[in-house]
Design a protein around this motif. Structure first.
Motif, short mmCIF file in Angstrom:
data_model
loop_
_atom_site.label_atom_id
_atom_site.label_comp_id
_atom_site.label_asym_id
_atom_site.label_seq_id
_atom_site.Cartn_x
_atom_site.Cartn_y
_atom_site.Cartn_z
N GLU A 115 3.24 -0.33 30.76
CA GLU A 115 4.16 -0.13 29.65
C GLU A 115 3.56 -0.72 28.38
OE1 GLU A 115 8.75 -1.33 28.42
OE2 GLU A 115 7.98 -1.85 30.40
N ALA A 116 3.67 0.04 27.29
CA ALA A 116 3.28 -0.48 25.97
C ALA A 116 4.53 -1.02 25.31
CB ALA A 116 2.66 0.64 25.13
N LEU A 117 4.57 -2.32 25.07
CA LEU A 117 5.76 -2.96 24.52
C LEU A 117 5.82 -2.88 23.00
CD1 LEU A 117 5.70 -6.14 26.77
CD2 LEU A 117 7.06 -4.08 27.08
N GLY A 118 4.75 -2.47 22.36
CA GLY A 118 4.71 -2.37 20.91
C GLY A 118 4.04 -3.58 20.29
N ARG A 119 3.46 -3.38 19.13
CA ARG A 119 2.79 -4.43 18.35
C ARG A 119 1.68 -5.11 19.16
NH1 ARG A 119 6.52 -7.78 14.48
NH2 ARG A 119 4.54 -7.77 13.41
N GLY A 120 0.97 -4.34 19.98
CA GLY A 120 -0.18 -4.88 20.70
C GLY A 120 0.15 -5.59 22.00
N ALA A 121 1.36 -5.44 22.51
CA ALA A 121 1.75 -6.09 23.76
C ALA A 121 1.81 -5.04 24.87
CB ALA A 121 3.09 -6.77 23.60
N TYR A 122 1.33 -5.44 26.06
CA TYR A 122 1.29 -4.52 27.19
C TYR A 122 1.70 -5.22 28.47
CZ TYR A 122 -1.47 -1.74 23.98
OH TYR A 122 -1.89 -1.04 22.89
N LYS A 123 2.34 -4.45 29.36
CA LYS A 123 2.59 -4.93 30.72
C LYS A 123 1.50 -4.35 31.59
CE LYS A 123 7.52 -5.81 30.87
NZ LYS A 123 8.79 -5.45 31.51
N LEU A 124 0.93 -5.21 32.45
CA LEU A 124 -0.18 -4.80 33.31
C LEU A 124 0.21 -4.95 34.78
CD1 LEU A 124 -3.08 -6.67 31.45
CD2 LEU A 124 -2.31 -4.33 31.10
N ARG A 125 -0.44 -4.13 35.62
CA ARG A 125 -0.24 -4.21 37.06
C ARG A 125 -1.61 -4.23 37.72
NH1 ARG A 125 3.33 0.34 38.78
NH2 ARG A 125 1.54 1.57 38.19
N ASP A 126 -1.79 -5.12 38.70
CA ASP A 126 -3.08 -5.18 39.38
C ASP A 126 -3.14 -4.12 40.48
OD1 ASP A 126 -1.56 -6.22 41.44
OD2 ASP A 126 -2.45 -8.22 41.36
N CYS A 127 -4.26 -4.06 41.22
CA CYS A 127 -4.45 -3.02 42.23
C CYS A 127 -3.51 -3.20 43.43
CB CYS A 127 -5.91 -2.98 42.68
SG CYS A 127 -6.49 -4.52 43.38
N ASN A 128 -2.93 -4.41 43.61
CA ASN A 128 -1.99 -4.64 44.70
C ASN A 128 -0.56 -4.30 44.31
OD1 ASN A 128 -4.11 -5.65 46.24
ND2 ASN A 128 -3.79 -7.74 45.49
N GLY A 129 -0.34 -3.91 43.08
CA GLY A 129 1.00 -3.54 42.62
C GLY A 129 1.76 -4.69 42.00
N ASN A 130 1.14 -5.87 41.89
CA ASN A 130 1.80 -7.02 41.28
C ASN A 130 1.79 -6.88 39.75
OD1 ASN A 130 2.01 -8.13 43.87
ND2 ASN A 130 0.03 -9.13 43.67
N THR A 131 2.94 -7.15 39.13
CA THR A 131 3.03 -7.07 37.68
C THR A 131 2.63 -8.41 37.09
OG1 THR A 131 4.80 -5.47 37.86
CG2 THR A 131 4.57 -6.58 35.75
N LEU A 132 1.76 -8.38 36.08
CA LEU A 132 1.33 -9.58 35.38
C LEU A 132 2.27 -9.86 34.21
CD1 LEU A 132 -1.28 -8.56 36.89
CD2 LEU A 132 -2.54 -9.68 35.08
N PRO A 133 2.30 -11.10 33.73
CA PRO A 133 3.09 -11.37 32.53
C PRO A 133 2.56 -10.53 31.36
CG PRO A 133 2.24 -13.41 33.48
CD PRO A 133 1.64 -12.28 34.24
N PRO A 134 3.40 -10.21 30.39
CA PRO A 134 2.95 -9.37 29.27
C PRO A 134 1.75 -9.98 28.55
CG PRO A 134 5.32 -9.63 29.21
CD PRO A 134 4.81 -10.55 30.28
N THR A 135 0.81 -9.13 28.19
CA THR A 135 -0.37 -9.53 27.43
C THR A 135 -0.08 -9.21 25.97
OG1 THR A 135 -1.77 -9.03 29.30
CG2 THR A 135 -2.83 -9.15 27.15
N TRP A 136 -0.10 -10.25 25.13
CA TRP A 136 0.32 -10.08 23.74
C TRP A 136 -0.83 -9.85 22.77
CZ3 TRP A 136 5.20 -9.10 23.33
CH2 TRP A 136 6.07 -9.58 24.30
N ASN A 137 -2.04 -10.08 23.20
CA ASN A 137 -3.16 -9.97 22.28
C ASN A 137 -4.09 -8.88 22.75
OD1 ASN A 137 -5.18 -10.31 20.44
ND2 ASN A 137 -5.43 -12.49 20.78
N VAL A 138 -4.16 -7.79 21.99
CA VAL A 138 -4.98 -6.66 22.36
C VAL A 138 -6.46 -7.02 22.38
CG1 VAL A 138 -5.82 -5.16 20.49
CG2 VAL A 138 -4.32 -4.26 22.16
N CYS A 139 -6.87 -8.08 21.68
CA CYS A 139 -8.27 -8.51 21.68
C CYS A 139 -8.69 -9.02 23.04
CB CYS A 139 -8.49 -9.60 20.63
SG CYS A 139 -8.15 -9.07 18.97
#
Length: 149
Positions: A115-139
């Protein structure tokens, strides 16, 4: 010595005149030897009267310089965005991974953008299906080209 982009020293912007250092007072120089105290006091009053205008000119020059730097930066920067379904690598510093020394990998992943949360923030999921905390820095993300485009 001029220390800023506006062409003025901080001392002159505060007090309206240039500073005289102690060495110049102790040893006669052209600047201190030919001083007429009455004319000097009149010049100081004029400088104080013009001080506000001098500060405004310095502020204008500072803003002009900052706008020029911003324009240069914006011309060079590339915007990066990811869509859901994209695979990305995450910087190890961003994920606070264990320090493995200088030989450790700099990127970990791949992770799928869910999911793209907007303003450079993204929700990520690893290969096991676990969701990571939102990543706020696109760099801290880079595109993974091996897992589909």
């Amino acid at each position: 010595m001029i220390k800023s982009t506006n062409g003025e020293t901080p001392f002159s912007l505060t007090y309206g005149t240039e500073a005289v250092i102690l060495v110049e007072i102790g040893m006669p120089t052209l600047r201190t030897a030919e001083v007429d105290m009455i004319k000097n006091n009149e010049d100081l009053e004029i400088n104080l009267d013009l001080l506000e205008e001098k500060r405004e000119q310095a502020a204008i020059q500072e803003a002009r310089s900052k706008a020029k730097m911003e324009k240069y930066y914006n011309a060079k920067v590339r915007s990066t965005s990811f869509r859901p379904g994209d695979f990305v690598y995450q910087n190890n510093k961003a994920s606070h991974a264990e320090d493995g020394g200088k030989l450790r990998p700099k990127w970990e992943g791949p992770y799928e953008v869910t999911e793209a949360l907007g303003r450079g923030a993204y929700k990520l999921r690893d290969c096991n299906g676990n969701t990571l905390p939102p990543t706020w820095n696109v760099c801290n993300l880079k595109k993974c080209y091996m897992h589909g485009m």
